[in-house]
Design an enzyme around this catalytic site. Structure first.
Site, short mmCIF file in Angstrom:
data_model
loop_
_atom_site.label_atom_id
_atom_site.label_comp_id
_atom_site.label_asym_id
_atom_site.label_seq_id
_atom_site.Cartn_x
_atom_site.Cartn_y
_atom_site.Cartn_z
N ARG A 134 -8.28 -20.13 -0.50
CA ARG A 134 -7.24 -19.92 0.49
C ARG A 134 -6.15 -20.99 0.42
O ARG A 134 -6.42 -22.18 0.54
CB ARG A 134 -7.85 -19.89 1.90
CG ARG A 134 -6.89 -19.38 2.96
CD ARG A 134 -7.59 -19.28 4.32
NE ARG A 134 -6.76 -18.55 5.27
CZ ARG A 134 -5.73 -19.07 5.94
NH1 ARG A 134 -5.41 -20.35 5.76
NH2 ARG A 134 -5.03 -18.34 6.78
N GLU B 100 12.88 3.07 13.97
CA GLU B 100 11.99 4.12 13.47
C GLU B 100 10.77 4.19 14.36
O GLU B 100 10.67 3.48 15.36
CB GLU B 100 11.58 3.84 12.01
CG GLU B 100 10.88 2.51 11.82
CD GLU B 100 10.57 2.20 10.36
OE1 GLU B 100 10.61 3.12 9.52
OE2 GLU B 100 10.28 1.03 10.06
N LEU C 37 11.39 1.47 6.96
CA LEU C 37 10.83 1.89 5.68
C LEU C 37 11.52 3.19 5.29
O LEU C 37 11.57 4.13 6.09
CB LEU C 37 9.32 2.12 5.81
CG LEU C 37 8.64 2.56 4.52
CD1 LEU C 37 8.56 1.40 3.53
CD2 LEU C 37 7.25 3.11 4.81
N LYS D 265 6.53 -1.91 2.14
CA LYS D 265 5.33 -1.27 2.71
C LYS D 265 4.15 -2.23 2.50
O LYS D 265 3.29 -2.02 1.64
CB LYS D 265 5.08 0.09 2.06
CG LYS D 265 4.16 1.00 2.88
CD LYS D 265 4.21 2.42 2.36
CE LYS D 265 3.28 3.35 3.12
NZ LYS D 265 3.72 3.60 4.50
N TYR E 25 0.83 -1.21 0.00
CA TYR E 25 0.00 0.00 0.00
C TYR E 25 0.86 1.25 0.00
O TYR E 25 2.08 1.20 0.22
CB TYR E 25 -0.93 -0.01 1.21
CG TYR E 25 -0.27 0.41 2.52
CD1 TYR E 25 -0.45 1.69 3.04
CD2 TYR E 25 0.55 -0.46 3.23
CE1 TYR E 25 0.13 2.08 4.23
CE2 TYR E 25 1.14 -0.09 4.42
CZ TYR E 25 0.93 1.19 4.92
OH TYR E 25 1.54 1.57 6.09
#
Length: 288
Positions: A99, A178, A202, A146, A32
């Site tokens: 699944r 972070e 990130l 991400k 995302y």
């Protein structure tokens, strides 16, 4: 009327439906991005979309849309929803399939979803700073992706919220990595320090933008690991993210940072960052 993007089409929000066997819902199998919008214009939009492509590639997924197609879609979505100051959220999953932990068979289409939201700038936080806490970094070892898997971040952010704080500063052992949803910058003797851009963090777009601005304006910027002790001894601390911009941290675990007020270097970083926003998106309203 609110509009969203679903699989490359702009439709009314109530029409958007996702299958219960979508792999984003079942496994968090997707990536995302969140892009800031100022004056109806995406800020560092290209950089965010390039990172979306990179994150997808790192999980073995080649996006079914080009950056140019996504830019066009999201610009149209912003206009249709009348977003002035806000965000565009987007995610791409590996699609819908019965699944199974292994990847679905070839030919399964990815699922692309995007929406907009009005979101004003955090002016009070920018002016006065925020309180933070320390928390153990329990996340996986590919924080450079991400991905939709954010439980470690969520638990840390909730711990901060329960302590009446804005952000949790994560550490592996004594090494600060972070924030739960931000990058961390400490300032000591006029130099900005931040964790190297490796798999433990990130590489934030705000982080990348700030690095360029520092180097272009004579502000010493060093990528180097630092410890919890270094953090607590810093002259100033700032956090950076798409929605937080450059926000001063004025307290960590109840201990004031410096004199407990936003410092001069952080103020300079904020000025440089706002100038870059205005260079790309136009003049910002005083109270926006």
């Amino acid at each position: 009327m609110e509009y969203v993007v679903l699989n490359g089409e702009i439709i009314e929000r109530y029409q958007a439906k996702i299958d219960v066997e979508d792999r984003g819902y079942q496994f968090g199998d997707g990536v995302y991005e969140v892009i800031r919008v100022y004056n109806g214009i995406m800020f560092t939009g290209r950089e965010h979309l390039e990172r979306l492509v990179s994150s997808a590639e790192k999980i073995g997924m080649k996006l079914g849309w080009t950056i140019e197609e996504l830019e066009s879609l999201f610009n149209t979505l912003i206009k249709k929803n009348g977003i002035g100051t806000g965000i565009v959220y987007m995610q791409v999953t590996r699609g819908t399939s019965p699944r199974n932990h292994a990847f679905p068979p070839a030919g399964v289409s990815q699922t692309l979803v995007a929406y907009t939201r009005d979101m004003q700038r955090p002016m009070n936080n920018l002016a006065n700073g925020v309180k933070t806490i320390l928390a153990e970094d329990i996340r996986w070892l590919r924080c450079d992706i991400k991905s939709l898997n954010l439980l470690g971040n969520i638990l840390a952010k909730q711990k901060a919220a329960e302590a009446g704080c804005y952000e949790a500063f994560l550490h592996r052992g004594e090494t600060i990595t972070e924030g739960s949803s931000s990058n961390i910058f400490i300032i000591k003797d006029g130099t900005v320090y931040t964790h190297p851009a490796n798999n433990f963090i990130l590489n934030g777009i705000t982080r990348q933008t700030l690095e360029k601005l520092c180097k272009a304006n004579g502000v010493p910027f060093v990528e180097k690991e630092f410890t919890t002790a270094d953090l607590l001894a810093a002259d100033e601390i700032a956090i950076g993210s798409t929605t937080s911009e450059i926000t001063p941290a004025v307290e960590v675990d109840g201990q004031p940072v410096g004199n407990g007020e936003p410092g001069p270097v952080t103020r300079k970083l904020q000025t440089l960052f706002q100038q870059e926003i205005e260079r790309q998106c136009g003049t910002l309203a005083v109270n926006s």
